[in-house]
Scaffold this motif. Structure first.
Motif, short mmCIF file in Angstrom:
data_model
loop_
_atom_site.label_atom_id
_atom_site.label_comp_id
_atom_site.label_asym_id
_atom_site.label_seq_id
_atom_site.Cartn_x
_atom_site.Cartn_y
_atom_site.Cartn_z
N GLY A 192 0.77 -1.18 0.21
CA GLY A 192 -0.11 -0.16 -0.01
C GLY A 192 0.95 1.27 0.01
N LEU A 193 1.89 1.31 0.80
CA LEU A 193 2.75 2.50 0.73
C LEU A 193 3.31 2.84 -0.55
CD1 LEU A 193 4.53 4.44 2.39
CD2 LEU A 193 6.21 2.62 2.69
N ALA A 194 3.87 1.52 -1.18
CA ALA A 194 4.52 1.42 -2.66
C ALA A 194 3.56 2.05 -3.49
CB ALA A 194 5.02 0.24 -2.95
N ILE A 195 2.38 1.58 -3.42
CA ILE A 195 1.31 2.20 -4.52
C ILE A 195 1.10 3.49 -4.25
CG2 ILE A 195 -0.95 1.39 -3.42
CD1 ILE A 195 0.07 1.09 -7.44
N LEU A 229 2.84 14.47 -9.27
CA LEU A 229 4.04 15.56 -9.08
C LEU A 229 4.01 16.42 -10.21
CD1 LEU A 229 7.13 13.70 -7.72
CD2 LEU A 229 5.71 15.26 -6.43
N PRO A 230 4.03 17.77 -9.91
CA PRO A 230 3.87 18.78 -11.17
C PRO A 230 5.36 18.81 -11.59
CG PRO A 230 4.06 19.81 -8.77
CD PRO A 230 3.64 18.51 -8.76
N GLN A 231 5.30 19.17 -12.63
CA GLN A 231 6.75 19.41 -13.58
C GLN A 231 7.38 20.55 -13.12
OE1 GLN A 231 7.90 16.77 -15.52
NE2 GLN A 231 5.99 15.74 -15.07
N CYS A 232 8.12 20.42 -12.08
CA CYS A 232 9.02 21.76 -11.56
C CYS A 232 10.48 21.26 -10.97
CB CYS A 232 8.19 22.32 -10.65
SG CYS A 232 7.83 21.48 -8.84
N ALA A 233 11.10 22.06 -10.50
CA ALA A 233 12.37 21.62 -9.94
C ALA A 233 12.44 20.84 -8.69
CB ALA A 233 13.23 22.91 -9.61
N ALA A 272 13.96 16.82 -7.44
CA ALA A 272 14.80 16.69 -6.29
C ALA A 272 13.99 15.39 -5.52
CB ALA A 272 14.71 17.45 -5.26
N ILE A 273 12.53 15.39 -5.50
CA ILE A 273 11.78 14.37 -4.78
C ILE A 273 11.91 12.94 -5.61
CG2 ILE A 273 9.63 13.91 -3.92
CD1 ILE A 273 9.27 16.85 -3.50
N ARG A 274 11.73 13.14 -6.72
CA ARG A 274 11.43 11.87 -7.70
C ARG A 274 12.45 10.60 -7.35
NH1 ARG A 274 8.73 10.68 -12.76
NH2 ARG A 274 8.85 8.66 -13.04
N PRO A 275 13.70 10.89 -7.17
CA PRO A 275 14.59 9.57 -6.96
C PRO A 275 14.35 9.01 -5.67
CG PRO A 275 15.79 11.59 -7.57
CD PRO A 275 14.46 11.87 -7.33
N PHE A 276 13.83 9.64 -4.64
CA PHE A 276 13.27 9.17 -3.32
C PHE A 276 12.01 8.33 -3.46
CE2 PHE A 276 15.82 12.77 -2.06
CZ PHE A 276 16.93 12.06 -1.23
N LEU A 277 11.34 8.49 -4.55
CA LEU A 277 9.93 7.75 -4.97
C LEU A 277 10.21 6.75 -5.72
CD1 LEU A 277 7.65 10.82 -5.02
CD2 LEU A 277 8.01 9.30 -3.25
N ASN A 278 11.24 6.67 -6.66
CA ASN A 278 11.14 5.48 -7.56
C ASN A 278 11.52 4.32 -6.96
OD1 ASN A 278 10.99 7.15 -9.93
ND2 ASN A 278 13.11 7.60 -10.05
N PHE A 279 11.59 4.15 -5.93
CA PHE A 279 11.81 2.58 -5.28
C PHE A 279 10.59 1.97 -5.11
CE2 PHE A 279 9.82 4.94 -1.79
CZ PHE A 279 9.42 3.90 -1.01
N SER A 280 9.41 2.80 -5.34
CA SER A 280 8.25 2.24 -4.96
C SER A 280 7.50 1.45 -6.18
CB SER A 280 7.19 3.34 -4.76
OG SER A 280 7.15 4.44 -5.92
#
Length: 77
Positions: free
Chosen positions: A12-15, A24-28, A32-40
């Protein structure tokens, strides 16, 4: 049973993280946040495979190729 609940909670956390990636909006900041979420993505796919019970899957009539290489009767059509 507790193990299944723990794995389902991780799933559930992963999904939730996958949904967040797509929202996520397309911004700077998202760069920075995306690499921490890609594990999911990998975690969700892995846990979905671990939690799939072959007997329940086959009971629904869904064709599945077994590790023996034999196919279900539906594949012969």
């Amino acid at each position: 049973m507790a193990k299944d609940r723990y794995l389902q909670a991780l799933r559930g956390l992963a999904i939730s993280a996958v949904v967040l990636i797509h929202c996520l909006p397309q911004c700077a900041a998202s760069v920075a946040i995306r690499p921490f979420l890609n594990f999911s993505v990998a975690l969700f796919l892995f846990l979905s495979g671990v939690l799939t019970d072959e007997r329940k899957f086959n009971a629904g009539g869904v064709p599945i190729v077994l590790s023996t290489g034999k196919c279900s009767p539906c594949d012969r059509i």
